[in-house]
Design a protein around this motif. Structure first.
Motif: not given
Lengths: 317, 279
Positions: A176-200
């Motif tokens: 679970p620790g491995v998964i939580l730490a990975t969730l944290f470091v990969t957290f922004p990847f999808v959001a930061r690609e999709v947010i600007p495009l949807m806003q545009e």
């Protein structure tokens, strides 16, 4: 494209001024030593050659040689040793854990990325830019600190550790620790690609769909999702690469229990520290291959998007 | 601005998506980061400084900041050259080279670390030649600089490429037709217009270098006071269950990277304002 017309505009001045004989200094064309015409906005050929050579030498020393070294070192002791490195029980369990972590983390951050983009792009609310900054926050936190924060929370000497331990729940030095730490470091990847495009893109198409009687889900699946599919895929590719390759954060929380909490990058480290270089580089070559596939997919998506963009710009014939 | 005006929106799902976003953000990011802040607050002023500012720790800060600064500077110089070459010139395999620039992003840092160590060690492909002229690359601060240069390169190149593409060729032509040499055009016209991107790339590369761990630990040699970076010291403290010591160093490093990010935003704000002033 606009660039093209400007360049050909520049070329036109060549044809006008390229009369033989003395060309005054400071005009848009000069002849170089070979007697060929050179635009005044081009570098001299020796400058150009120097820049290209330096670039290639620098990239070779820093990028290409290390990349080649991975595969050379991996195959140094022969193909049999190379493939034996993957069939080792610890290597197989590291591969399984790495896949498990990616299979859990990528979809979770994908769903989050879509939810966050919908909320941020389709609605107005106070504190929006603050929220976007907070979503990007994990990128500003170094890998080791990303692991540390979970140790402080869930470690045996952390806040929740003793309480969880009384229920025999272990998070740090466990999967679970491995998964939580990975969730944290990969957290922004999808959001930061999709947010600007949807806003545009705004929400005109969604409003049209809803006013024609589509439900919220239908609108999302049939209108919004197809519009952002490439950005989404791009985010997923990057998210997956980081999830499978994260080292620093996972290193802090994993505890390196062989066959249990070792991901592939951690397995590489252990083999390397045991001076088992051939196996370390063999496993590393697997991760390098993954990185190369990631880059190829990424370039393919970029190429696809650029082509669609250019097609959209072309006037209908 | 292309902001949709959907105040009383007919689109559904605001409550659901916003609620989920805030919940997930809080659980995965804010709560754990809050733990770090609270932990460092419970250390007390004296305890915090004792852990965050003793000789061994200060030596690691000096090394981390020094090598990161050198690596970011190398990347600024060579990154500008690489970006310029990739945007302006045609050369065989350019698309392939361009895609490979992102390799340090995609390659797991542990893999980069052992690969660079193998190449720059005394018997490595490049290390043997450096060793012959008396330069020790791996297991020295130079090794750390090499690893941090590798890791930071894409930040500078990827920030500069769009800036170079956007340079108005007409202003270069104007400078040339007014009698400027190519060198003058570069310094007076091209360089000022890519400077904000160069500064941003430099800062991003510097910030990344400060926190880098995986690619450095293999090549650095990890000798206390000599080649021990701050990230490694955090891990050493954690392995000794010295949570307070680890937290204090982490807080200092986190503060440093936030200051840099703030500086990047300031640069971008300054550029945006300058351009608005011109237009």
């Amino acid at each position: 494209m606009v660039d093209g017309t400007e360049v050909s505009g520049g070329r036109m001045s060549v044809t006008v001024q390229s009369l033989p004989g003395a060309i005054p200094k400071g005009s848009l064309v000069e002849t170089n030593l070979a007697g060929r015409l050179r635009l005044a906005t081009d570098e001299r050929s020796w400058v150009k050659a120097l820049l290209i050579t330096s670039t290639l030498v620098f990239l070779t020393l820093v990028l290409f040689v290390p990349l080649a070294a991975i595969f050379a070192e991996a195959l140094r002791k022969g193909v049999a040793v190379y493939f034996a490195s993957f069939t080792d029980a610890h290597a197989l369990s590291a591969i399984r854990l790495t896949l498990l972590v990616a299979i859990i983390c990528v979809p979770l951050n994908l769903v989050f990325g879509l939810a966050a983009s919908w909320a941020i792009a389709k609605f107005q609310f106070p504190g929006k830019s603050m929220l976007i900054t907070l979503i990007d926050l994990p990128f500003a936190v170094s890998p080791v600190i990303s692991g540390l924060i979970f140790v402080l929370l869930f470690g045996l000497r952390g806040w929740l550790g003793p309480w969880l331990d009384s229920y025999h729940i272990q998070i740090i030095f466990a999967v679970p620790g491995v998964i939580l730490a990975t969730l944290f470091v990969t957290f922004p990847f999808v959001a930061r690609e999709v947010i600007p495009l949807m806003q545009e893109q705004g929400s005109d198409e969604e409003l049209a769909a809803v006013s024609l009687g589509a439900s919220g889900w239908q609108t999302f699946w049939r209108v919004t999702l197809p519009n952002v599919k490439w950005a989404l895929l791009y985010g997923v590719i990057l998210c997956n690469a980081r999830a499978m390759g994260e080292f620093g954060a996972v290193n802090v929380v994993s505890g390196h229990v062989r066959g249990k909490t070792n991901t592939l990058p951690l397995h590489v480290e252990i083999l390397y520290n045991e001076y088992n270089f051939a196996a370390a580089f063999a496993v590393a070559s697997l991760l390098a291959l993954l990185a190369l596939i990631t880059l190829a997919l990424k370039s393919a998506v970029e190429w696809r998007v650029r082509r669609e963009f250019e097609q959209a710009l072309e006037p209908p014939t | 601005m292309a902001f949709p005006r959907t105040k009383n929106s007919v689109l559904p799902g605001f409550g659901l998506t916003m609620g989920y976003t805030v919940l997930y953000l809080s659980l995965i990011v804010l709560l754990p980061l809050g733990a770090l802040v609270i932990k460092s607050a419970t250390l007390g002023w004296a305890g915090f400084w004792a852990a965050a500012w003793n000789t061994r720790v200060v030596a690691s800060y000096k090394l981390t900041f020094g090598t990161s600064l050198i690596a970011a500077t190398i990347n600024a110089v060579f990154g500008l050259m690489v970006a310029w070459t990739l945007v302006r010139y045609t050369l065989p395999g350019k698309k392939f080279i361009d895609a490979l620039i992102d390799l340090p992003f995609a390659l797991p840092t542990a893999v980069s670390g052992i690969a660079l160590t193998a190449v720059y060690a005394k018997n490595g492909w490049i290390g043997q030649y450096l060793d012959a002229i008396g330069i020790k690359a791996a297991f020295s601060p130079l090794g750390i600089v090499i690893a941090l240069t590798f890791i930071g390169l894409p930040f500078v190149v990827r920030t500069l490429q769009p800036a170079i593409e956007e340079i108005d060729r007409e202003s270069e032509e104007a400078a040339a037709s007014l009698g400027a040499t190519r060198w003058q055009t570069f310094w007076r016209v091209i360089f000022p217009s890519v400077l904000p991107a160069l500064l941003t790339g430099f800062a991003l590369s510097f910030a990344r270098a400060l926190g880098e761990y995986g690619s450095v630990v293999f090549i650095s040699g990890n000798m206390p006071m000599k080649t021990e970076i701050a990230s490694l010291l955090i891990i050493t403290k954690l392995e000794q269950y010295d949570y307070a010591g680890a937290t204090a160093i982490a807080t200092m490093m986190l503060a440093a990277s936030f200051v840099i990010l703030f500086a990047i935003n300031a640069v971008q704000w300054w550029t945006a304002r300058k351009y608005r002033g011109v237009a």
